[in-house]
Design a protein around this motif. Sequence first.
Motif, PDB file in Angstrom:
ATOM      1  N   TYR A  20       0.671  -1.425  -0.130  1.00  0.00           N
ATOM      2  CA  TYR A  20       0.062   0.085   0.112  1.00  0.00           C
ATOM      3  C   TYR A  20       0.921   1.195  -0.093  1.00  0.00           C
ATOM      4  O   TYR A  20       0.452   2.176  -0.441  1.00  0.00           O
ATOM      5  CB  TYR A  20      -0.838   0.079   1.092  1.00  0.00           C
ATOM      6  N   ARG A  21       2.017   1.218   0.695  1.00  0.00           N
ATOM      7  CA  ARG A  21       2.946   2.388   0.669  1.00  0.00           C
ATOM      8  C   ARG A  21       3.641   2.728  -0.699  1.00  0.00           C
ATOM      9  O   ARG A  21       3.340   3.791  -1.208  1.00  0.00           O
ATOM     10  CB  ARG A  21       3.995   2.188   1.818  1.00  0.00           C
ATOM     11  N   SER A  24       1.332   4.445  -3.166  1.00  0.00           N
ATOM     12  CA  SER A  24       1.433   5.824  -3.053  1.00  0.00           C
ATOM     13  C   SER A  24       2.277   6.713  -3.754  1.00  0.00           C
ATOM     14  O   SER A  24       2.248   7.973  -4.104  1.00  0.00           O
ATOM     15  CB  SER A  24       1.398   6.363  -1.244  1.00  0.00           C
ATOM     16  N   TYR A  25       3.276   6.057  -4.129  1.00  0.00           N
ATOM     17  CA  TYR A  25       4.317   6.725  -5.248  1.00  0.00           C
ATOM     18  C   TYR A  25       4.478   6.130  -6.560  1.00  0.00           C
ATOM     19  O   TYR A  25       5.402   6.626  -7.264  1.00  0.00           O
ATOM     20  CB  TYR A  25       5.666   6.987  -4.291  1.00  0.00           C
TER      21      TYR A  25
END
Length: 123
Positions: A20-21, A24-25
């Motif tokens: 999930y992190r 984000s990018y």
Amino acid sequence: MKLLIIALLVILAFGIFRFYRQRSYLKTLTEEEFIKGYRKAQLIDVREPQEFDRGHILGARNIPVTQLKQRLIELRKDKPVYLYCQSGSRSARAAQILHKKGYEDISQLKGGFKKWTGKIKTK
């Protein structure tokens, strides 16, 4: 036995967190989305040179993920970076490196080069 279950749960939780992190990018693009934007971006093939020579997306530069940290000077932070590898795992690793170094507009090809049906170049 209890310790093993706890260890597995920790590993699973960490994997979910990283997934999930990363989302984000790192944008994962379909081939159609990739084709729409890659001519305006820095198109980087992060596979090894012998893989690149066997076939790569037309216009791509070869910067293997194993050399990326040493070759960051070749990439601009003010332009989108489009990454691909054979299947997607190395481009995700490359995106993580770029993100840590301050790159913000990072995309990867969904399914990698093996799913690519567009134009290719071979040596």
